[in-house]
Design a protein around this motif. Structure first.
Motif, short mmCIF file in Angstrom:
data_model
loop_
_atom_site.label_atom_id
_atom_site.label_comp_id
_atom_site.label_asym_id
_atom_site.label_seq_id
_atom_site.Cartn_x
_atom_site.Cartn_y
_atom_site.Cartn_z
N THR A 150 33.04 53.50 23.82
CA THR A 150 32.32 54.20 22.75
C THR A 150 32.16 55.69 23.03
OG1 THR A 150 30.22 53.56 23.80
CG2 THR A 150 31.06 52.13 22.05
N ASP A 272 25.88 57.68 15.93
CA ASP A 272 24.87 57.31 16.92
C ASP A 272 25.22 55.96 17.54
OD1 ASP A 272 23.58 59.62 16.14
OD2 ASP A 272 22.23 58.58 14.75
N ILE A 273 25.03 55.87 18.84
CA ILE A 273 25.42 54.67 19.59
C ILE A 273 24.28 54.26 20.51
CG2 ILE A 273 27.01 53.75 21.31
CD1 ILE A 273 29.11 55.73 20.16
N ASP A 297 25.74 49.20 19.73
CA ASP A 297 25.50 49.30 18.29
C ASP A 297 26.00 50.67 17.86
OD1 ASP A 297 24.67 49.30 15.69
OD2 ASP A 297 22.58 48.79 16.10
N VAL A 298 27.14 50.69 17.15
CA VAL A 298 27.77 51.94 16.72
C VAL A 298 27.53 52.11 15.23
CG1 VAL A 298 29.92 53.25 16.65
CG2 VAL A 298 29.54 51.58 18.49
N ASP A 299 26.81 53.18 14.85
CA ASP A 299 26.58 53.47 13.43
C ASP A 299 27.88 53.91 12.77
OD1 ASP A 299 23.97 52.86 13.84
OD2 ASP A 299 23.24 54.94 13.80
N LYS A 300 28.08 53.51 11.52
CA LYS A 300 29.34 53.82 10.85
C LYS A 300 29.52 55.32 10.60
CE LYS A 300 27.51 52.71 6.24
NZ LYS A 300 27.72 51.87 5.04
N ASP A 306 31.79 49.90 8.63
CA ASP A 306 30.48 49.30 8.78
C ASP A 306 29.99 49.54 10.20
OD1 ASP A 306 28.19 47.93 8.19
OD2 ASP A 306 29.18 46.07 7.59
N ASP A 307 28.71 49.29 10.43
CA ASP A 307 28.21 49.34 11.80
C ASP A 307 28.96 48.30 12.64
OD1 ASP A 307 26.44 51.14 10.79
OD2 ASP A 307 24.65 49.92 11.05
N LYS A 309 29.08 46.21 16.45
CA LYS A 309 28.30 45.80 17.61
C LYS A 309 29.20 45.11 18.64
CE LYS A 309 23.91 45.38 15.15
NZ LYS A 309 22.75 44.53 14.82
#
Length: 374
Positions: A150, A272-273, A297-300, A306-307, A309
């Motif tokens: 990430t 944001d991760i 958890d990676v925000d799109k 999509d997000d 995980k």
């Protein structure tokens, strides 16, 4: 007699620099393992390098300058033991020209009762998270795999080795403090419409280590220049990261874990991760059983559909064959949560010939190896 005195004087002049030289040590790690399974869905079988720790050779030394002050230096080169090649400097750090030599570390500095100050290519505080990782920051550690995937820089990987940096490290009884400032790769301003020289990095850590308890926090900031673009769009935010970790040795087992966040990763506003991991080390005779689980958890952030995980799990056994030699065997799985290869490419991963519309399949690896320190 006069000739003998002259000869002794000349010999003394010649030998003086030798006695003044640093106390130099050669050290290293030779780590190789056999692997079998799938890596991101692709068949993976053969010999690889650095399962528990990256293979390397290094030279370090110090010279006593008096009054408690010492000059120190360290030069360390990574290599792949499976093919004998040296490891290269990766990412933006490689854009300097010249040959890749001493790619892991290269610094010179001074140390004393105040701690150590050094200049060169050095580890950021975010490299040292092994106290809170049941896999001790091995390549097969879930925390190592997901933080590297990430593109976080609080990670035990190349992203936490910084060029053109000044560091401070000090330990005072049970408390240690570290700090780093890196000037990046462009130190001379060249104005061309973008502030492409603003690629500084900085970080600090504070740790407490007393008996069975270890706890610490790390913060790092990575500036991205105006010339940094993702999908043709400027990504020039400062990547901000922090981690808090802890471990406790209960005797019969050691429990370890950490939680970390990255904000505006890769300079992209809103990418944001979050990443957390927990694990346990259980001593068994001359060996240890290691079990760890991590989830991100990676925000799109307008980059992904999509997000996402991603999740990773590792179980391994390490056995001390001697004080310097360790055998190991284990299994690692990574689930990329239906991430597309095009999205993996946005995060900086090689597509390996895959179409962007394909989903990234799981990593399932079995391995057995040996690690020797010298």
């Amino acid at each position: 007699m006069q000739k003998k005195l002259i000869a002794l004087a000349v010999a003394g002049l010649v030998s003086a620099p030798v006695f003044a030289q640093s106390n130099i040590q050669i050290y290293g790690v030779a780590d190789a393992y056999m692997k079998y399974g799938d890596f991101m869905g692709d068949d993976a079988m053969g010999v690889d390098s650095g399962g528990l720790a990256g293979s390397r050779i290094g030279f370090r030394g110090e010279e006593d300058l008096g009054s408690g002050l010492k000059a120190v230096f360290l030069l360390e080169q990574g290599f792949n033991i499976d093919n004998g090649q040296s490891t290269a400097i990766s990412g933006a750090d490689s854009a300097q020209g010249g040959d890749d030599v001493f790619t892991r570390q290269a610094y010179v500095g001074l140390k004393g009762n105040f701690g150590q100050v050094a200049l060169g290519r050095q580890y950021a505080p975010g490299y040292f998270t092994g106290e809170y990782d049941a896999l001790l920051n091995a390549y097969v550690s879930p925390m190592s795999l997901l933080s590297n995937f990430t593109r976080l820089t609080i990670t035990p990987n190349s992203a936490a080795r910084w060029n053109n940096s000044v560091t401070y490290n000090g330990t005072f009884q049970s408390v240690s403090l570290s700090g780093i400032y890196s000037a990046g790769n462009r130190e001379t301003d060249v104005k061309n419409g973008d502030d492409n020289n603003d690629d500084d990095k900085y970080g600090v850590s504070l740790k407490y280590d007393n008996g069975p308890l270890k706890i610490g926090g790390i913060y790092q900031g990575i500036k991205f220049s105006g010339s940094n673009k993702i999908a043709g769009v400027k990504a020039d935010e400062t990547q901000k990261e922090w981690l808090i970790g802890a471990s406790y040795n209960f005797g019969m087992a050691t429990l370890a874990g950490s939680y970390q966040q990255g904000r505006d990763v890769l300079g992209w506003n809103g990418l944001d991760i979050d990443l957390w991991q927990v694990g346990v080390i259980v001593p068994v005779g001359a060996g240890n059983i290691h079990v760890a689980y991590a989830q991100g958890d990676v925000d799109k952030a307008d980059l992904l559909q999509d997000d996402v995980k991603p999740k990773s799990f590792t179980v391994a056994y390490t056995h001390a064959l001697s004080k310097r030699t360790t055998g190991y065997v284990g299994y690692t799985k990574v689930d990329y949560d239906d991430l597309l290869w095009s999205e993996a490419g946005v995060l900086g991963n090689n597509l390996n010939g895959h179409a962007g519309t394909e989903k990234v399949d799981d990593t399932d690896l079995f391995y057995v190896g040996i690690n020797h320190k010298f």
